[in-house]
Design a protein around this motif. Structure first.
Motif, PDB file in Angstrom:
ATOM      1  N   THR A 365      43.739  33.170  34.236  1.00  0.00           N
ATOM      2  CA  THR A 365      43.063  34.293  34.895  1.00  0.00           C
ATOM      3  C   THR A 365      43.852  35.568  34.585  1.00  0.00           C
ATOM      4  O   THR A 365      45.091  35.554  34.629  1.00  0.00           O
ATOM      5  N   GLU A 367      45.146  39.359  35.290  1.00  0.00           N
ATOM      6  CA  GLU A 367      45.483  40.175  36.467  1.00  0.00           C
ATOM      7  C   GLU A 367      45.975  41.540  35.981  1.00  0.00           C
ATOM      8  O   GLU A 367      46.936  41.646  35.218  1.00  0.00           O
ATOM      9  N   ASP A 403      39.741  42.680  35.574  1.00  0.00           N
ATOM     10  CA  ASP A 403      40.721  42.116  36.495  1.00  0.00           C
ATOM     11  C   ASP A 403      40.127  40.939  37.261  1.00  0.00           C
ATOM     12  O   ASP A 403      39.006  41.010  37.801  1.00  0.00           O
ATOM     13  N   GLY A 404      40.857  39.805  37.291  1.00  0.00           N
ATOM     14  CA  GLY A 404      40.414  38.619  38.024  1.00  0.00           C
ATOM     15  C   GLY A 404      39.528  37.688  37.224  1.00  0.00           C
ATOM     16  O   GLY A 404      39.099  36.643  37.732  1.00  0.00           O
ATOM     17  N   GLU A 405      39.223  38.010  35.987  1.00  0.00           N
ATOM     18  CA  GLU A 405      38.312  37.184  35.187  1.00  0.00           C
ATOM     19  C   GLU A 405      39.035  35.975  34.619  1.00  0.00           C
ATOM     20  O   GLU A 405      40.202  36.065  34.215  1.00  0.00           O
TER      21      GLU A 405
END
Length: 412
Positions: A365, A367, A403-405
């Motif tokens: 992931t 960040e 972000d967060g993918e």
């Protein structure tokens, strides 16, 4: 009957197996589609740099010297002796003005100097003998006039006493006697001055006249010298703005001369990097066409350019045969020691709201992580805060992820 029941059981089992296989296939397809939808990113593992790096700053090339040459006086251009693009040497004559009038001015001034010198010589020597003799004759004449006036006045007194003449006639003769005596005294004084020799005031005036005449001569000669345009340094004729037979004024550009024996590269260095730049340091300068030369840092500004927010730096390139042109953009590579510092590719750094960031990869992931960067070393940024050795970040294509993918790391 039993046979029929067996057939039914077999049919049911076959149907169940088919449905089970169908369900498994569907689940497998969903799993494959999920994997396919994960974005693949290139990862870069952060580590401390173990080698020296170079700062790279782009700058603009300008000739070390570039001058607009003009005549020091006005006139008609008689000749232009060079061509655009030609190489000339220091002191070489480039163009001339019509000097006919200027030469006449020199001759006239020389005549004034000669006349002034003659007058000064005479003033220093004092009056000549024939002048003194002439003055002595003037005195003798004045004496005779005074004696005659004295006799006539004496006779008039006798006649007036006997009533033979009027009072007005007596007074007229008395006045004539006084005037004759005054004239005699003046002539005697003039003779005395002549015998004393040179007059100080006359000599001073004569000296002033000579000085003034010499000034006029110097001015005429300077005008003639200003009518000849010479190269102040060795260089290339970049432009010719006038033509022969054209009138030109003092200070009006005629030829532009460029010194290509050395080049000056002007840089703007960021505050994070300026501490590494030292005057006298040797660096490599590269142009877009692949040519390169060795340069020396000749100026590092002690103050920031407030308008640009950076520090002006100048690099001088001398003794090189590179075929550069003024206005070209080149890259200056400044070697510095960057051991034991964290560096990452420039492509891994993003900017948002005037803040630098990287996309850190944690358990597949991404960040978004803010970082503080230092200098740029070629294609690498120094990271001062926000990363540690061993961290894994997205190496390029930051606009491709958010972000967060969830992502998967490329095998490369």
């Amino acid at each position: 009957m039993k046979k029929w029941i067996s057939l039914v059981v077999v049919a049911v089992l076959l149907t169940g197996c088919e449905k089970l296989e169908e369900s498994v296939a569907k689940l497998k397809k969903i799993d494959e589609e999920t994997v396919i939808k994960l974005k693949t990113v290139n990862a870069y593992t952060v580590e401390e740099n173990a080698e020296a790096k170079t700062l790279e700053v782009a700058g603009v090339v300008t000739p070390r010297q570039e001058l607009a040459l003009s005549f020091g006086t006005s006139g008609k251009i008689a000749s232009i002796l060079v061509q655009k693009g030609g190489v000339v040497k220091a002191g070489q004559t480039l163009a001339t003005l019509d000097a006919t009038t200027l030469q006449q001015g020199i001759h006239a001034a020389q005549g004034q100097v000669a006349s002034a010198n003659i007058r000064r010589s005479k003033a220093i020597q004092g009056p000549e003998s024939h002048v003194i003799q002439t003055q002595q004759l003037q005195i003798e004449k004045a004496k005779e006039t005074a004696q005659k006036a004295e006799r006539e006045h004496a006779q008039a007194k006798v006649l007036f006493a006997n009533g033979a003449i009027a009072k007005d006639e007596l007074d007229r003769l008395a006045l004539a006697e006084r005037q004759a005596k005054l004239t005699l005294e003046e002539e005697e004084v003039a003779l005395g001055k002549l015998k004393q020799g040179a007059d100080r005031l006359d000599v001073e005036q004569a000296n002033a006249d000579v000085q003034q005449a010499n000034v006029q001569l110097s001015r005429a000669k300077q005008d003639a010298a200003d009518a000849i345009l010479k190269a102040p340094f060795t260089g290339v004729v970049a432009a010719i703005t006038k033509s022969e037979s054209e009138q030109t004024g003092a200070g009006s550009e005629v030829i532009r001369l460029v010194d290509t024996s050395s080049w000056l590269v002007k840089l703007q260095v960021e505050s994070e990097q300026i501490g590494s730049w030292q005057q006298g340091a040797t660096i490599k300068v590269k142009a877009a066409d692949g040519s390169e030369a060795e340069g020396k840092v000749t100026f590092v500004s002690p103050v920031m350019d407030q308008g640009l927010g950076s520090y002006p730096v100048e690099v001088t390139v001398t003794g090189s045969d590179v075929n550069w042109k003024g206005g070209m953009t080149v890259t200056c590579q400044y070697p510095i020691e960057t051991k034991n510092v964290v560096v990452v590719p420039v492509s891994s750094i993003g900017i948002a709201e005037e803040e630098y960031f990287v996309m850190k990869i944690k358990e597949n992931t991404v960040e978004k992580t803010p970082v503080k960067v230092g200098g740029m070393y070629g294609t690498f940024y120094e990271v001062l805060e926000g990363l540690a050795p061993g961290d894994q970040i997205v190496g390029s294509g930051l606009s491709y992820v958010v972000d967060g993918e969830a992502v998967q790391v490329s095998d490369e």
